[in-house]
Design a protein around this motif. Structure first.
Motif, PDB file in Angstrom:
ATOM      1  N   GLN A  25       4.386  38.058  16.864  1.00 25.84           N
ATOM      2  CA  GLN A  25       5.790  38.188  16.504  1.00 25.84           C
ATOM      3  C   GLN A  25       6.007  39.544  15.816  1.00 25.84           C
ATOM      4  O   GLN A  25       5.281  39.884  14.877  1.00 25.84           O
ATOM      5  CB  GLN A  25       6.214  37.068  15.544  1.00 25.84           C
ATOM      6  N   PRO A  26       6.986  40.335  16.264  1.00 28.18           N
ATOM      7  CA  PRO A  26       7.202  41.663  15.656  1.00 28.18           C
ATOM      8  C   PRO A  26       7.380  41.586  14.147  1.00 28.18           C
ATOM      9  O   PRO A  26       8.090  40.721  13.624  1.00 28.18           O
ATOM     10  CB  PRO A  26       8.491  42.146  16.340  1.00 28.18           C
ATOM     11  N   GLY A  27       6.693  42.482  13.443  1.00 26.93           N
ATOM     12  CA  GLY A  27       6.845  42.597  12.004  1.00 26.93           C
ATOM     13  C   GLY A  27       5.975  41.685  11.180  1.00 26.93           C
ATOM     14  O   GLY A  27       5.994  41.773   9.951  1.00 26.93           O
ATOM     15  N   HIS A  28       5.198  40.810  11.818  1.00 23.55           N
ATOM     16  CA  HIS A  28       4.360  39.875  11.073  1.00 23.55           C
ATOM     17  C   HIS A  28       2.917  40.379  11.068  1.00 23.55           C
ATOM     18  O   HIS A  28       2.420  40.850  12.088  1.00 23.55           O
ATOM     19  CB  HIS A  28       4.461  38.469  11.657  1.00 23.55           C
ATOM     20  N   LEU A 256       1.070  29.867  25.025  1.00 29.92           N
ATOM     21  CA  LEU A 256       1.792  29.530  23.804  1.00 29.92           C
ATOM     22  C   LEU A 256       3.243  29.968  23.904  1.00 29.92           C
ATOM     23  O   LEU A 256       4.154  29.246  23.463  1.00 29.92           O
ATOM     24  CB  LEU A 256       1.125  30.203  22.603  1.00 29.92           C
ATOM     25  N   GLY A 257       3.486  31.137  24.502  1.00 31.98           N
ATOM     26  CA  GLY A 257       4.853  31.641  24.632  1.00 31.98           C
ATOM     27  C   GLY A 257       5.727  30.760  25.496  1.00 31.98           C
ATOM     28  O   GLY A 257       6.955  30.740  25.332  1.00 31.98           O
ATOM     29  N   GLY A 263       9.654  28.955  18.909  1.00 25.70           N
ATOM     30  CA  GLY A 263      11.026  28.872  18.405  1.00 25.70           C
ATOM     31  C   GLY A 263      11.320  27.624  17.612  1.00 25.70           C
ATOM     32  O   GLY A 263      12.431  27.460  17.100  1.00 25.70           O
ATOM     33  N   SER A 264      10.333  26.746  17.474  1.00 19.05           N
ATOM     34  CA  SER A 264      10.539  25.488  16.749  1.00 19.05           C
ATOM     35  C   SER A 264      10.348  25.684  15.255  1.00 19.05           C
ATOM     36  O   SER A 264       9.840  26.712  14.787  1.00 19.05           O
ATOM     37  CB  SER A 264       9.547  24.434  17.259  1.00 19.05           C
ATOM     38  N   SER A 269       7.081  27.606  10.547  1.00 18.47           N
ATOM     39  CA  SER A 269       6.217  27.256   9.425  1.00 18.47           C
ATOM     40  C   SER A 269       4.838  27.893   9.585  1.00 18.47           C
ATOM     41  O   SER A 269       4.269  28.420   8.622  1.00 18.47           O
ATOM     42  CB  SER A 269       6.079  25.730   9.331  1.00 18.47           C
ATOM     43  N   PHE A 270       4.308  27.876  10.805  1.00 18.57           N
ATOM     44  CA  PHE A 270       3.001  28.483  11.054  1.00 18.57           C
ATOM     45  C   PHE A 270       3.026  29.968  10.722  1.00 18.57           C
ATOM     46  O   PHE A 270       2.115  30.491  10.063  1.00 18.57           O
ATOM     47  CB  PHE A 270       2.593  28.273  12.517  1.00 18.57           C
TER      48      PHE A 270
END
Length: 386
Positions: A25-28, A256-257, A263-264, A269-270
């Motif tokens: 995910q961008p930025g993580h 996974l994508g 999007g859940s 949370s993960f």
């Protein structure tokens, strides 16, 4: 432009310490470390190729590629639409293991064209120490060969690139093939040592390059991207074990994508918990707090196991689970390094506890885990990029 010299560049492989999957995910963030095994790429004039070398520079070939992992190599021609294989056999060999090399050359060609420079015919030779008897170990060989190819081809044509420019060209080359790739392996190959890395928004980066060109994409801000160097762990040994089973990161991340998990609330949370783990791990590295780093690595293993239990990707194989269990039984911490599904895992233990390390290796031997004799690079200087 006339270039007659021979240029060789190397790029190291990598290990994920914590943060895999969330870093997509961008930025993580994630923390990675470069290893002391590398991919080497040598660029020379194409007319230097000969049948004795195993690949001949056939008439009409602008690029001849040979690799110790791709018997027969490949020949390509430059054109308005980029690089194309000369024949069916060449095209098959590209698909079988040279796609990242070809994409890297194509991106550098694009930059040369934007700068009004010509690209003469070249031979590109590749050697890898990130494989075991021809099978990848899960040490980021695709990223390393992309970085080494960008670096060598650019240097051959006289382009002087900063580390961040080399990373950006490698990221463009990679995103063209798979925009889901985080680029963490590229960053580790470029900067080396231990790093905290945040992935750019690859869709935005590709759109920028399409609209404004490669040159502009080297200068413009990349949303989400960030990097800082970290010190290696103090007082801890890092052991690497190989399961003997190669795995496809692209396949696992792609699965996974496409999963409903994406999007859940569970996915959010993960990612939040992963970010917290990465921040705490980076702080522990900065403080030299080995016990806290071990605690965070154990937590990262549990998070990946919970993710695997929920979406059933197959992150944890029987051998990877045994690898991690042996690390914890020896008083350390263990986890898969990267997407899982095979490849390799890591164990962190007290560097002075020789008996514990011996017990770890005994446990690995019983589980069929092969210790890999590699070391992680130390970090030379601190710095950041954003």
């Amino acid at each position: 432009m006339t270039a007659t010299r021979t240029v060789t560049r190397h790029a190291p492989g990598k290990l994920f310490i914590v943060g895999e999957y969330a870093v997509v995910q961008p930025g993580h963030p994630a923390i990675l470390a470069a290893v002391d095994r590398q991919v080497g790429v040598t660029v020379s004039a194409a007319d230097g190729a000969s049948a004795a070398d195993g690949v001949s520079a056939a008439r009409g070939a602008d690029i001849v590629i040979d690799s110790d992992l791709c018997p027969g190599g490949a020949r390509l021609r430059r054109g308005d639409g980029g690089l194309t294989a000369l024949g069916a056999d060449d095209a098959q060999r590209v698909r079988d293991g040279l796609t990242h090399v070809v994409s890297a050359i194509d991106v550098v060609d694009g930059l040369l064209a934007e700068r009004g420079l010509s690209a003469t015919p070249v031979r590109v030779s590749i050697s890898s120490r990130l494989h075991h008897e021809g099978t990848k170990l899960g040490l980021g060989s695709s990223g390393a060969v992309t970085v080494a190819s960008v670096s060598a081809v650019a240097a051959y044509y006289g382009l002087e690139l900063s580390d961040e420019e080399r990373f950006r060209l490698a990221m463009l080359a990679t995103a063209r093939l798979d925009a889901r790739s985080s680029g963490g392996d590229l960053a580790a190959s470029v900067w080396g040592g231990w790093i905290e890395y945040r992935a750019p928004d690859r869709a935005a980066v590709l759109d920028l390059a399409r609209r404004r060109g490669i040159e502009e994409s080297l200068r413009a801000p990349w949303p989400g991207f960030g990097l800082r160097k970290l010190p290696p762990p103090r007082g801890l040994a890092v052991e690497v074990g190989w399961t003997g089973r190669p795995a496809s990161t692209a396949s696992l991340v792609g699965s996974l994508g496409r999963h409903a998990w994406q999007g859940s609330a569970s996915q959010r949370s993960f990612v939040e918990r992963s970010d917290t783990c990465v921040r705490a791990s980076a702080d522990a590295l900065e403080r030299g707090d080995g016990p806290e780093l071990l605690r965070q690595v154990r937590g990262a293993r549990r998070m990946l196991a919970e993710l695997d239990g929920e979406v059933r990707l197959g992150i944890f194989t029987t051998t990877l689970t045994a690898l991690c269990d042996a690390a914890e039984a020896a008083g350390g911490a263990g986890k898969p390094s990267g997407a899982g599904g095979g490849d390799c895992g890591i164990a962190l233990l007290d560097a002075t506890a020789e008996e514990q390390i011996s017990h770890l290796r005994e446990g690995w031997a019983a589980a069929g885990v092969l210790p890999v004799p590699i070391r992680l690079q130390s970090t030379q200087t601190k710095g950041s990029a954003a």
